[in-house]
Design an enzyme around this catalytic site. Sequence first.
Site, mmCIF file in Angstrom:
data_model
loop_
_atom_site.group_PDB
_atom_site.id
_atom_site.type_symbol
_atom_site.label_atom_id
_atom_site.label_comp_id
_atom_site.label_asym_id
_atom_site.label_seq_id
_atom_site.Cartn_x
_atom_site.Cartn_y
_atom_site.Cartn_z
ATOM 1 N N ASP A 158 12.779 1.404 41.683
ATOM 2 C CA ASP A 158 11.910 2.372 42.367
ATOM 3 C C ASP A 158 12.632 3.037 43.537
ATOM 4 O O ASP A 158 13.566 2.467 44.108
ATOM 5 C CB ASP A 158 10.646 1.641 42.859
ATOM 6 C CG ASP A 158 9.523 2.613 43.206
ATOM 7 O OD1 ASP A 158 9.593 3.782 42.777
ATOM 8 O OD2 ASP A 158 8.589 2.189 43.909
ATOM 9 N N GLY A 181 13.022 9.088 43.877
ATOM 10 C CA GLY A 181 12.454 10.331 44.387
ATOM 11 C C GLY A 181 12.585 10.414 45.898
ATOM 12 O O GLY A 181 13.062 11.420 46.446
ATOM 13 N N HIS A 201 17.129 10.614 40.447
ATOM 14 C CA HIS A 201 17.149 9.897 39.166
ATOM 15 C C HIS A 201 18.572 9.832 38.615
ATOM 16 O O HIS A 201 18.974 8.814 38.052
ATOM 17 C CB HIS A 201 16.213 10.583 38.164
ATOM 18 C CG HIS A 201 14.760 10.534 38.562
ATOM 19 N ND1 HIS A 201 14.162 9.369 38.994
ATOM 20 C CD2 HIS A 201 13.800 11.487 38.608
ATOM 21 C CE1 HIS A 201 12.890 9.617 39.276
ATOM 22 N NE2 HIS A 201 12.652 10.897 39.059
ATOM 23 N N SER A 230 7.277 4.424 33.019
ATOM 24 C CA SER A 230 6.045 3.683 32.758
ATOM 25 C C SER A 230 5.050 4.552 31.985
ATOM 26 O O SER A 230 5.166 5.781 31.956
ATOM 27 C CB SER A 230 5.421 3.218 34.078
ATOM 28 O OG SER A 230 4.748 4.289 34.708
ATOM 29 N N ARG A 269 3.405 12.669 36.239
ATOM 30 C CA ARG A 269 4.293 13.460 37.109
ATOM 31 C C ARG A 269 4.431 14.891 36.601
ATOM 32 O O ARG A 269 3.968 15.204 35.504
ATOM 33 C CB ARG A 269 5.656 12.765 37.170
ATOM 34 C CG ARG A 269 5.511 11.398 37.799
ATOM 35 C CD ARG A 269 6.822 10.732 38.022
ATOM 36 N NE ARG A 269 6.604 9.448 38.656
ATOM 37 C CZ ARG A 269 7.511 8.769 39.326
ATOM 38 N NH1 ARG A 269 8.732 9.256 39.438
ATOM 39 N NH2 ARG A 269 7.215 7.618 39.877
ATOM 40 N N LEU A 275 25.708 -9.543 27.113
ATOM 41 C CA LEU A 275 24.536 -9.266 27.942
ATOM 42 C C LEU A 275 23.455 -8.662 27.059
ATOM 43 O O LEU A 275 23.757 -7.861 26.167
ATOM 44 C CB LEU A 275 24.906 -8.268 29.057
ATOM 45 C CG LEU A 275 23.754 -7.792 29.954
ATOM 46 C CD1 LEU A 275 23.270 -8.930 30.861
ATOM 47 C CD2 LEU A 275 24.169 -6.592 30.813
ATOM 48 N N ARG A 314 12.019 -5.641 42.899
ATOM 49 C CA ARG A 314 11.523 -4.268 43.023
ATOM 50 C C ARG A 314 12.152 -3.643 44.257
ATOM 51 O O ARG A 314 12.065 -4.188 45.349
ATOM 52 C CB ARG A 314 10.005 -4.207 43.140
ATOM 53 C CG ARG A 314 9.551 -2.737 43.213
ATOM 54 C CD ARG A 314 8.067 -2.552 43.157
ATOM 55 N NE ARG A 314 7.748 -1.125 43.116
ATOM 56 C CZ ARG A 314 6.766 -0.583 42.412
ATOM 57 N NH1 ARG A 314 5.997 -1.347 41.687
ATOM 58 N NH2 ARG A 314 6.551 0.712 42.439
ATOM 59 N N GLU A 374 9.876 -15.416 39.838
ATOM 60 C CA GLU A 374 10.015 -15.247 41.284
ATOM 61 C C GLU A 374 10.131 -13.738 41.546
ATOM 62 O O GLU A 374 10.704 -13.014 40.722
ATOM 63 C CB GLU A 374 11.292 -15.947 41.784
ATOM 64 C CG GLU A 374 11.272 -17.451 41.605
ATOM 65 C CD GLU A 374 10.264 -18.132 42.530
ATOM 66 O OE1 GLU A 374 10.066 -17.644 43.658
ATOM 67 O OE2 GLU A 374 9.660 -19.132 42.108
HETATM 68 C C1 IPE Z 1 7.284 1.965 38.521
HETATM 69 O O1 IPE Z 1 7.526 2.838 39.583
HETATM 70 C C2 IPE Z 1 7.846 2.532 37.243
HETATM 71 C C3 IPE Z 1 9.303 2.613 37.155
HETATM 72 C C4 IPE Z 1 10.161 2.171 38.031
HETATM 73 C C5 IPE Z 1 9.810 3.219 35.961
HETATM 74 P P1 IPE Z 1 6.434 3.915 40.044
HETATM 75 O O2 IPE Z 1 7.042 4.646 41.189
HETATM 76 O O3 IPE Z 1 6.013 4.725 38.899
HETATM 77 O O4 IPE Z 1 5.236 3.000 40.501
HETATM 78 P P2 IPE Z 1 4.023 3.327 41.486
HETATM 79 O O5 IPE Z 1 3.448 4.622 41.022
HETATM 80 O O6 IPE Z 1 4.594 3.436 42.855
HETATM 81 O O7 IPE Z 1 3.111 2.164 41.339
HETATM 82 C C1 IPE Z 2 11.651 5.303 40.139
HETATM 83 O O1 IPE Z 2 11.765 6.148 41.231
HETATM 84 C C2 IPE Z 2 12.025 5.975 38.843
HETATM 85 C C3 IPE Z 2 10.896 6.267 37.953
HETATM 86 C C4 IPE Z 2 9.652 5.938 38.154
HETATM 87 C C5 IPE Z 2 11.201 7.016 36.751
HETATM 88 P P1 IPE Z 2 10.544 7.059 41.678
HETATM 89 O O2 IPE Z 2 10.684 8.370 40.989
HETATM 90 O O3 IPE Z 2 9.269 6.371 41.491
HETATM 91 O O4 IPE Z 2 10.864 7.250 43.211
HETATM 92 P P2 IPE Z 2 9.785 7.305 44.385
HETATM 93 O O5 IPE Z 2 8.969 6.060 44.304
HETATM 94 O O6 IPE Z 2 8.976 8.529 44.166
HETATM 95 O O7 IPE Z 2 10.614 7.360 45.620
HETATM 96 MG MG MG Z 3 8.118 5.188 42.688
#
Ligand code: IPE
Ligand code: IPE
Ligand code: MG
Length: 242
Positions: A19, A22, A36, A64, A70, A130, A187, A206
Amino acid sequence: MSNTPSPEKSARHVAIVMDGNGRWATARGLERLKGHARGVDRVREIVGVAPDHDIKYLTIFAFSTENWKRSAREVTGLMSLFRRYIRKEAETMMRDNVRVRFVGDRSKLGKKLRELMIDLEKQTLNNSNLNLTVALNYGGRDEITRAVRRMGNAIKAGGLNPEDITEDTITSYLDTADIPDPDLVIRTSGENRTSNFLPWQAAYAEYVFTPTAWPDFTEPELAKTLESYRDRDRRFGASLSK
Ligand code: IPE
Ligand code: IPE
Ligand code: MG
Protein backbone atom coordinates in the site's frame (compact mmCIF):
# COMPACT_ATOMS: atom_id res chain seq x y z
CA MET A 1 -0.19 -30.13 1.97
CA SER A 2 -1.05 -28.94 5.45
CA ASN A 3 -2.27 -25.39 5.63
CA THR A 4 -1.30 -24.81 9.23
CA PRO A 5 1.32 -22.07 9.69
CA SER A 6 4.95 -23.18 9.89
CA PRO A 7 6.34 -23.78 13.37
CA GLU A 8 9.88 -22.61 12.44
CA LYS A 9 11.21 -19.37 13.77
CA SER A 10 11.70 -17.75 10.38
CA ALA A 11 8.71 -16.83 8.26
CA ARG A 12 8.30 -19.36 5.48
CA HIS A 13 5.32 -17.59 3.94
CA VAL A 14 5.23 -13.80 3.87
CA ALA A 15 2.21 -11.96 2.45
CA ILE A 16 2.30 -8.26 1.69
CA VAL A 17 -0.38 -5.59 1.25
CA MET A 18 1.65 -3.27 -0.97
CA ASP A 19 0.00 0.00 0.00
CA GLY A 20 0.95 3.66 -0.42
CA ASN A 21 1.98 3.96 -4.07
CA GLY A 22 -0.52 6.74 -4.69
CA ARG A 23 0.47 8.82 -1.67
CA TRP A 24 4.15 8.28 -2.44
CA ALA A 25 3.62 9.79 -5.90
CA THR A 26 1.32 12.61 -4.80
CA ALA A 27 3.81 13.70 -2.12
CA ARG A 28 6.36 14.13 -4.91
CA GLY A 29 4.06 16.03 -7.25
CA LEU A 30 3.80 13.00 -9.54
CA GLU A 31 0.70 11.27 -10.83
CA ARG A 32 -0.44 8.15 -8.99
CA LEU A 33 0.58 5.81 -11.79
CA LYS A 34 4.21 6.87 -11.32
CA GLY A 35 3.90 5.54 -7.78
CA HIS A 36 2.60 2.22 -9.09
CA ALA A 37 5.54 2.04 -11.50
CA ARG A 38 7.94 2.55 -8.58
CA GLY A 39 5.98 -0.07 -6.69
CA VAL A 40 6.78 -2.55 -9.45
CA ASP A 41 10.51 -1.80 -8.97
CA ARG A 42 10.08 -2.71 -5.32
CA VAL A 43 8.28 -5.94 -6.24
CA ARG A 44 11.29 -6.89 -8.38
CA GLU A 45 13.68 -6.19 -5.51
CA ILE A 46 11.69 -8.04 -2.84
CA VAL A 47 11.01 -11.06 -5.09
CA GLY A 48 14.72 -11.17 -5.92
CA VAL A 49 15.95 -11.16 -2.31
CA ALA A 50 13.15 -13.20 -0.68
CA PRO A 51 14.99 -16.57 -0.93
CA ASP A 52 18.06 -15.02 0.76
CA HIS A 53 15.79 -14.49 3.78
CA ASP A 54 14.51 -18.09 3.81
CA ILE A 55 11.15 -17.08 2.39
CA LYS A 56 9.67 -19.98 0.41
CA TYR A 57 6.26 -18.40 -0.30
CA LEU A 58 5.67 -14.75 -1.07
CA THR A 59 2.15 -13.49 -1.70
CA ILE A 60 1.58 -9.94 -2.89
CA PHE A 61 -1.67 -7.99 -3.07
CA ALA A 62 -1.62 -6.26 -6.45
CA PHE A 63 -5.29 -5.38 -7.08
CA SER A 64 -8.35 -5.88 -4.92
CA THR A 65 -11.97 -6.56 -5.87
CA GLU A 66 -12.61 -3.10 -4.42
CA ASN A 67 -9.98 -1.32 -6.53
CA TRP A 68 -12.37 -1.09 -9.51
CA LYS A 69 -13.82 1.94 -7.70
CA ARG A 70 -10.78 3.97 -8.76
CA SER A 71 -10.68 6.25 -11.78
CA ALA A 72 -10.78 4.58 -15.19
CA ARG A 73 -7.38 6.09 -15.90
CA GLU A 74 -5.80 4.50 -12.83
CA VAL A 75 -7.46 1.11 -13.39
CA THR A 76 -6.41 1.03 -17.06
CA GLY A 77 -2.89 2.11 -16.11
CA LEU A 78 -2.63 -0.63 -13.49
CA MET A 79 -3.89 -3.31 -15.90
CA SER A 80 -1.32 -2.25 -18.48
CA LEU A 81 1.38 -2.30 -15.77
CA PHE A 82 0.39 -5.89 -14.87
CA ARG A 83 0.61 -6.99 -18.53
CA ARG A 84 4.01 -5.33 -18.92
CA TYR A 85 5.29 -6.83 -15.65
CA ILE A 86 4.32 -10.37 -16.67
CA ARG A 87 5.85 -10.00 -20.16
CA LYS A 88 9.09 -8.55 -18.81
CA GLU A 89 9.46 -10.76 -15.78
CA ALA A 90 8.94 -14.20 -17.34
CA GLU A 91 12.62 -14.52 -18.18
CA THR A 92 13.73 -13.51 -14.68
CA MET A 93 11.30 -15.99 -13.10
CA MET A 94 12.83 -18.79 -15.14
CA ARG A 95 16.39 -17.67 -14.36
CA ASP A 96 15.64 -17.35 -10.63
CA ASN A 97 13.59 -20.56 -10.48
CA VAL A 98 10.42 -18.81 -9.27
CA ARG A 99 7.00 -20.42 -9.58
CA VAL A 100 4.28 -17.83 -10.18
CA ARG A 101 0.59 -18.29 -9.37
CA PHE A 102 -2.32 -15.89 -9.42
CA VAL A 103 -5.27 -15.83 -7.03
CA GLY A 104 -8.47 -13.83 -7.38
CA ASP A 105 -11.40 -13.71 -9.78
CA ARG A 106 -9.92 -13.78 -13.28
CA SER A 107 -13.26 -13.66 -15.06
CA LYS A 108 -13.38 -9.88 -14.79
CA LEU A 109 -9.89 -9.29 -16.19
CA GLY A 110 -9.04 -8.58 -19.83
CA LYS A 111 -8.47 -11.48 -22.21
CA LYS A 112 -4.83 -10.59 -22.98
CA LEU A 113 -3.94 -10.29 -19.28
CA ARG A 114 -5.65 -13.62 -18.53
CA GLU A 115 -3.65 -15.31 -21.29
CA LEU A 116 -0.38 -13.87 -20.00
CA MET A 117 -1.24 -15.08 -16.48
CA ILE A 118 -1.98 -18.63 -17.66
CA ASP A 119 1.19 -18.73 -19.78
CA LEU A 120 3.38 -17.58 -16.90
CA GLU A 121 1.80 -20.11 -14.53
CA LYS A 122 2.39 -22.89 -17.03
CA GLN A 123 5.92 -21.80 -17.86
CA THR A 124 7.01 -21.60 -14.22
CA LEU A 125 5.07 -24.65 -12.98
CA ASN A 126 8.16 -26.71 -12.11
CA ASN A 127 10.19 -23.90 -10.54
CA SER A 128 10.84 -24.33 -6.86
CA ASN A 129 13.19 -21.76 -5.35
CA LEU A 130 10.37 -19.37 -4.49
CA ASN A 131 6.58 -19.58 -4.78
CA LEU A 132 5.26 -16.18 -5.77
CA THR A 133 1.51 -15.68 -5.58
CA VAL A 134 0.07 -12.52 -7.05
CA ALA A 135 -3.40 -11.56 -5.77
CA LEU A 136 -5.06 -9.86 -8.73
CA ASN A 137 -8.71 -8.89 -8.55
CA TYR A 138 -8.59 -10.65 -5.21
CA GLY A 139 -10.97 -10.18 -2.31
CA GLY A 140 -11.16 -12.60 0.60
CA ARG A 141 -14.94 -12.54 0.86
CA ASP A 142 -15.23 -12.92 -2.91
CA GLU A 143 -12.88 -15.92 -2.78
CA ILE A 144 -14.94 -17.55 -0.02
CA THR A 145 -18.18 -16.81 -1.87
CA ARG A 146 -16.85 -18.47 -5.04
CA ALA A 147 -15.65 -21.43 -2.98
CA VAL A 148 -19.05 -21.87 -1.29
CA ARG A 149 -20.75 -21.72 -4.68
CA ARG A 150 -18.50 -24.50 -6.00
CA MET A 151 -19.06 -26.56 -2.85
CA GLY A 152 -22.80 -26.13 -3.32
CA ASN A 153 -22.52 -27.40 -6.87
CA ALA A 154 -20.42 -30.36 -5.70
CA ILE A 155 -23.09 -31.23 -3.11
CA LYS A 156 -25.82 -30.97 -5.72
CA ALA A 157 -23.84 -33.22 -8.07
CA GLY A 158 -23.42 -35.78 -5.28
CA GLY A 159 -19.63 -35.43 -5.04
CA LEU A 160 -19.60 -33.81 -1.62
CA ASN A 161 -21.44 -34.74 1.55
CA PRO A 162 -22.24 -31.75 3.81
CA GLU A 163 -21.49 -33.88 6.89
CA ASP A 164 -17.95 -34.43 5.64
CA ILE A 165 -17.07 -30.74 5.29
CA THR A 166 -14.09 -29.84 7.48
CA GLU A 167 -11.82 -26.80 7.62
CA ASP A 168 -9.51 -28.64 5.22
CA THR A 169 -12.39 -29.07 2.77
CA ILE A 170 -13.01 -25.33 2.75
CA THR A 171 -9.28 -24.64 2.38
CA SER A 172 -9.18 -26.96 -0.61
CA TYR A 173 -11.90 -24.96 -2.39
CA LEU A 174 -10.08 -21.62 -2.04
CA ASP A 175 -7.86 -20.12 -4.75
CA THR A 176 -4.93 -20.73 -2.41
CA ALA A 177 -5.66 -24.47 -2.00
CA ASP A 178 -2.07 -25.59 -2.67
CA ILE A 179 -0.38 -22.81 -0.73
CA PRO A 180 0.35 -22.95 3.02
CA ASP A 181 -1.09 -20.26 5.27
CA PRO A 182 0.95 -17.06 5.65
CA ASP A 183 3.11 -16.77 8.76
CA LEU A 184 3.53 -13.04 8.48
CA VAL A 185 1.41 -10.36 6.82
CA ILE A 186 3.09 -7.01 6.22
CA ARG A 187 1.12 -3.88 5.32
CA THR A 188 3.00 -0.79 4.25
CA SER A 189 2.01 2.86 4.37
CA GLY A 190 0.49 3.19 7.80
CA GLU A 191 -3.03 1.82 7.40
CA ASN A 192 -3.97 -0.54 10.22
CA ARG A 193 -6.45 -2.72 8.38
CA THR A 194 -6.42 -5.89 6.33
CA SER A 195 -8.67 -4.70 3.47
CA ASN A 196 -10.13 -8.14 2.67
CA PHE A 197 -6.71 -9.80 2.18
CA LEU A 198 -6.56 -13.54 2.99
CA PRO A 199 -9.11 -13.49 5.86
CA TRP A 200 -9.33 -17.30 6.06
CA GLN A 201 -5.66 -18.02 5.44
CA ALA A 202 -4.22 -15.35 7.74
CA ALA A 203 -6.46 -16.25 10.71
CA TYR A 204 -3.35 -17.02 12.79
CA ALA A 205 -0.75 -14.93 10.97
CA GLU A 206 1.41 -12.34 12.68
CA TYR A 207 0.87 -8.80 11.40
CA VAL A 208 3.36 -5.98 10.93
CA PHE A 209 2.10 -2.54 9.94
CA THR A 210 4.83 -0.15 8.85
CA PRO A 211 4.50 3.56 7.99
CA THR A 212 6.90 3.14 5.04
CA ALA A 213 5.21 3.55 1.64
CA TRP A 214 5.55 0.50 -0.62
CA PRO A 215 7.87 2.24 -3.14
CA ASP A 216 10.33 2.81 -0.25
CA PHE A 217 10.10 -0.71 1.22
CA THR A 218 13.60 -1.97 0.38
CA GLU A 219 15.53 -5.06 1.50
CA PRO A 220 16.89 -3.57 4.79
CA GLU A 221 13.33 -2.91 5.96
CA LEU A 222 12.29 -6.42 4.96
CA ALA A 223 15.22 -7.78 6.99
CA LYS A 224 14.22 -5.68 10.01
CA THR A 225 10.60 -6.82 9.73
CA LEU A 226 11.59 -10.49 9.55
CA GLU A 227 13.79 -10.02 12.60
CA SER A 228 10.88 -8.61 14.61
CA TYR A 229 8.78 -11.59 13.49
CA ARG A 230 11.41 -14.02 14.82
CA ASP A 231 11.21 -12.39 18.25
CA ARG A 232 7.51 -13.12 18.56
CA ASP A 233 6.06 -16.07 20.41
CA ARG A 234 3.37 -17.75 18.34
CA ARG A 235 1.18 -19.74 20.68
CA PHE A 236 -1.78 -20.83 18.51
CA GLY A 237 -3.97 -20.90 21.58
CA ALA A 238 -1.59 -22.86 23.79
CA SER A 239 -0.17 -21.53 27.06
CA LEU A 240 3.01 -19.45 27.29
CA SER A 241 6.04 -21.58 26.38
CA LYS A 242 8.64 -19.52 28.25
C1 IPE B 1 -5.31 -2.81 -0.56
O1 IPE B 1 -4.97 -1.45 -0.62
C2 IPE B 1 -5.23 -3.42 -1.93
C3 IPE B 1 -3.90 -3.54 -2.51
C4 IPE B 1 -2.76 -3.24 -1.94
C5 IPE B 1 -3.85 -4.07 -3.84
P1 IPE B 1 -6.09 -0.32 -0.76
O2 IPE B 1 -5.36 0.98 -0.79
O3 IPE B 1 -6.95 -0.60 -1.91
O4 IPE B 1 -6.92 -0.50 0.57
P2 IPE B 1 -7.86 0.54 1.33
O5 IPE B 1 -8.79 1.09 0.29
O6 IPE B 1 -6.98 1.59 1.90
O7 IPE B 1 -8.53 -0.27 2.37
C1 IPE C 1 -1.42 0.30 -3.39
O1 IPE C 1 -1.19 1.66 -3.38
C2 IPE C 1 -1.54 -0.25 -4.79
C3 IPE C 1 -2.90 -0.64 -5.18
C4 IPE C 1 -3.96 -0.62 -4.42
C5 IPE C 1 -3.08 -1.06 -6.56
P1 IPE C 1 -2.40 2.69 -3.36
O2 IPE C 1 -2.71 3.03 -4.78
O3 IPE C 1 -3.52 2.18 -2.57
O4 IPE C 1 -1.73 3.94 -2.67
P2 IPE C 1 -2.44 4.92 -1.64
O5 IPE C 1 -2.99 4.10 -0.53
O6 IPE C 1 -3.51 5.63 -2.40
O7 IPE C 1 -1.34 5.82 -1.20
MG1 MG D 1 -4.05 2.38 -0.61
